[in-house]
Design an enzyme around this catalytic site. Structure first.
Site, PDB file in Angstrom:
ATOM      1  N   LYS A 250       0.867  -1.191   0.000  1.00  0.00           N
ATOM      2  CA  LYS A 250       0.000   0.000   0.000  1.00  0.00           C
ATOM      3  C   LYS A 250       0.896   1.231   0.000  1.00  0.00           C
ATOM      4  O   LYS A 250       1.481   1.584   1.022  1.00  0.00           O
ATOM      5  CB  LYS A 250      -0.933   0.014   1.215  1.00  0.00           C
ATOM      6  CG  LYS A 250      -1.921   1.174   1.134  1.00  0.00           C
ATOM      7  CD  LYS A 250      -2.824   1.276   2.318  1.00  0.00           C
ATOM      8  CE  LYS A 250      -3.905   2.322   2.086  1.00  0.00           C
ATOM      9  NZ  LYS A 250      -3.394   3.618   1.593  1.00  0.00           N
ATOM     10  N   PHE A 339      -2.523  -1.669  -9.683  1.00  0.00           N
ATOM     11  CA  PHE A 339      -2.995  -2.736  -8.796  1.00  0.00           C
ATOM     12  C   PHE A 339      -4.305  -3.367  -9.243  1.00  0.00           C
ATOM     13  O   PHE A 339      -4.730  -4.370  -8.672  1.00  0.00           O
ATOM     14  CB  PHE A 339      -3.101  -2.246  -7.344  1.00  0.00           C
ATOM     15  CG  PHE A 339      -4.065  -1.114  -7.118  1.00  0.00           C
ATOM     16  CD1 PHE A 339      -5.417  -1.361  -6.916  1.00  0.00           C
ATOM     17  CD2 PHE A 339      -3.622   0.198  -7.102  1.00  0.00           C
ATOM     18  CE1 PHE A 339      -6.308  -0.324  -6.696  1.00  0.00           C
ATOM     19  CE2 PHE A 339      -4.496   1.245  -6.874  1.00  0.00           C
ATOM     20  CZ  PHE A 339      -5.850   0.986  -6.676  1.00  0.00           C
ATOM     21  N   ARG A 416     -17.414  -0.628   0.092  1.00  0.00           N
ATOM     22  CA  ARG A 416     -16.343  -0.925   1.046  1.00  0.00           C
ATOM     23  C   ARG A 416     -16.669  -2.264   1.690  1.00  0.00           C
ATOM     24  O   ARG A 416     -17.785  -2.471   2.156  1.00  0.00           O
ATOM     25  CB  ARG A 416     -16.270   0.157   2.119  1.00  0.00           C
ATOM     26  CG  ARG A 416     -15.072   0.029   3.054  1.00  0.00           C
ATOM     27  CD  ARG A 416     -15.173   0.998   4.217  1.00  0.00           C
ATOM     28  NE  ARG A 416     -15.132   2.377   3.801  1.00  0.00           N
ATOM     29  CZ  ARG A 416     -14.017   3.076   3.583  1.00  0.00           C
ATOM     30  NH1 ARG A 416     -12.846   2.491   3.727  1.00  0.00           N
ATOM     31  NH2 ARG A 416     -14.077   4.343   3.220  1.00  0.00           N
TER      32      ARG A 416
END
Length: 584
Positions: A250, A339, A416
């Site tokens: 990340k 990604f 999410r």
């Protein structure tokens, strides 16, 4: 359709403290709206004339609005400014002046006129554009009633103050055009793929639910990003992801969604703003690296070309300018680490599982010194996950994003969830991570802060109920400059009562429209009898609060209120914190 109808509904919505009533009012409004106008009514109801990614802004500040109002009412601008200070709101000041002066409108305002007028204002650029903008807006004010003037003034200065969220609009549209909120999921997916509420509303009104089901990803329309939940225990992460996951670095960079169709390129920020102009060099790197039509996601970081090392995130802020020059490109060189890929040569990849998307990404991307893939490792034990985490930290990353390898690991646009889990750690505090919280209220200060706020009521977001739930009251970490900046941002969004999307037991001295996201840290999460986050979900008649909160100094302008830390994330952090205590 008369604009008066919109203004009356807005007035009703502004006065309510109930989200149910807000939805009900919107349903009634949408049912009354002609199908050919539904997109315009939706845009106007969120204070816009087009989706965020178009970059269409009024660029019409309060001073210009006052000049237009002065011209129409034939009174000095200074007199209007004085009333604005008294009322604390340009819209309300305008309404009262219209009434006191007995202003007679020169005709009837329609929604079409208002929308087209605002659109022309947004498109006015170049020499003489300021005068053209004032003239167009004055022509609208001349035909306005006092109530219409109030909402015209608020709209043009981008302070509508209704705080109607995307999910509230989607729910109201579903009920208005399908008869049930059950169909919201279908409508929401179309929105998540296109990021355009007006576009989806028009298809729903004209073609029904079947038409909405046919909505596809389009290059040039940003897909709302998939978001990760967070945890700080490798054991729990692996357990949550079925014992095995794809762990990715990340980076502390800017998340970008890059689109290509032939020679057309678009770059969108996490907030779906068009930032193509900020990275002309990145476009050239992508052109060389991926000779296909695509939509990919990447982290842009500033690098040291000599060593390849990543430079601090703050250096990326120098790209946030209107005109990026050779100086910016040379001084702050960027690299992109990809990604995910969600579209390739006409094919929507969002419903393919993560391992398959990653495999496609590895096949189509030609690595260069400026374009690479985010390093990844498949792990199935705590030791490997921990070692990879420390490796990422040593290489300048924030931590890891651990991704599900399951067959259902699709790209959940706009959602999410626990298909992706952030693994970060802050060793200086019991609290596992900082929180991104929304300002919803304020409390009067003392001494120099007397008469204005000295602390702020902060809330998390619950996407299930589309509500903001309080977590803490913060008054430390702010400098005097911060307080000045906060006043400039918050006072124009001050409300007369608690916002209908705010769930609070505490009675704030002043309430604000949920708008500003701040990064907050603290000592620990505890059970609270006064905060509504997680109310009744971890303990009867208790919520979760943050002890000893402090502002980190970071304003999260890159996040919308709905991008704030979620209620579920805070519940998980609280549970994790308790497990750490038990083990220690």
């Amino acid at each position: 359709m008369e604009y008066r109808i919109l203004a009356e509904f807005y007035e009703r919505i502004e006065k309510t403290t109930s989200r149910i009533e807000m939805v009900s009012s919107l349903v009634e409004l949408f049912k009354q709206t002609p199908k050919e106008l539904i997109d315009k009514v939706v845009y106007l109801s969120i204070g816009k004339i087009a989706p965020e990614y178009t970059g269409l802004d009024y660029n019409f500040g309060e001073k210009l609005a006052i000049r237009a109002l002065s011209r129409v009412l034939k009174i000095p601008a200074l007199e209007i400014e004085k009333r604005v200070r008294q009322e604390g709101d340009l819209g309300e000041a305008g309404r009262k002046l219209y009434e006191e002066l007995g202003f007679k409108p020169e005709g009837t305002l329609t929604v079409e006129e208002v929308y087209n007028g605002l659109l022309n204002i947004a498109k006015a650029v170049g020499i003489g554009s300021q005068e053209r903008k004032i003239s167009i807006f004055a022509s609208l004010l001349k035909k306005a009633t006092p109530l219409e003037a109030k909402y015209l003034l608020r709209t043009i200065t981008e302070r509508l103050r209704l705080g109607i969220g995307d999910n509230t609009i989607l729910e109201a549209l579903s009920i208005a055009f399908t008869g049930s909120s059950v169909n919201r999921e279908v409508v929401e997916r179309a929105y998540n793929l296109t990021s355009d509420l007006g576009y989806v509303a028009k298809i729903l009104a004209e073609k029904g639910l079947e038409g909405v089901k046919q909505v596809k990803i389009q290059v040039g329309r940003p897909v709302r990003p998939m978001l990760a939940e967070r945890m700080s225990s490798p054991i729990l992460i692996l357990r949550k992801l079925g014992g095995k996951c794809g762990a990715e670095y990340k980076y502390d960079g800017e998340r970008i969604q890059a689109h290509r169709k032939g020679d057309e390129f678009y770059l969108f920020s996490r907030r779906l703003e068009n930032i193509t102009h900020q990275y002309p060099d990145l476009i050239e790197f992508l052109k060389e690296a991926i000779p296909h039509d695509f939509i990919v996601e990447l982290e842009a970081v500033v690098i040291d070309p000599a060593s390849g090392e990543i430079r601090p995130f703050q250096e990326l802020m120098h790209r946030k300018v209107k005109y990026v020059t050779k100086y910016h490109i040379t001084k702050y060189p960027v690299a992109g680490f990809l990604f995910d890929i969600i579209y390739l040569d006409g094919e929507d990849l969002t419903l393919k599982p993560y391992p398959e998307r990653r495999e496609i990404l590895e096949k189509v991307v030609k690595r260069t010194d400026r374009i690479g893939l985010v390093p990844r490792k498949i792990v199935d034990n705590v030791e490997d996950l921990e070692n990879f985490f420390y490796q990422a930290i040593e290489e300048g990353c924030e931590g890891l994003v651990c991704k599900s390898l399951a067959p259902n690991s699709i790209y959940q646009a706009g959602k999410r969830g626990f298909l992706w889990i952030k693994y970060k750690r802050d060793y200086k505090s019991v609290l596992a991570d900082t929180l991104d919280l929304v300002v919803v209220g304020g409390f009067y200060g003392k001494g120099q802060r007397k008469g204005t706020f000295g602390s702020l009521l902060m809330a998390c977001y619950d996407p299930e109920s589309d509500m903001f739930k309080t977590v803490t009251k913060v008054g430390t970490g702010f400098t005097e400059d911060d307080f000045k900046k906060l006043e400039e941002i918050l006072m124009p969004r001050k409300l007369n009562h608690r916002h209908p999307r705010v769930n609070s037991i505490l009675e704030a001295d002043m309430w604000f429209e949920p708008y500003l996201v701040l990064e907050i840290t603290g000592a620990e999460l505890t059970l609270s009898p006064v905060h509504t986050c997680g109310w009744g979900k971890v303990s009867p008649n208790r919520g979760i609060g943050l002890r000893f909160p402090r502002f980190t100094g970071r304003y999260r302008f890159d996040k919308r209120p709905e991008d704030a830390t979620t209620e579920q994330e805070i519940i998980e952090m609280y549970r994790m914190q308790r497990k750490i205590r038990v083990r220690s």
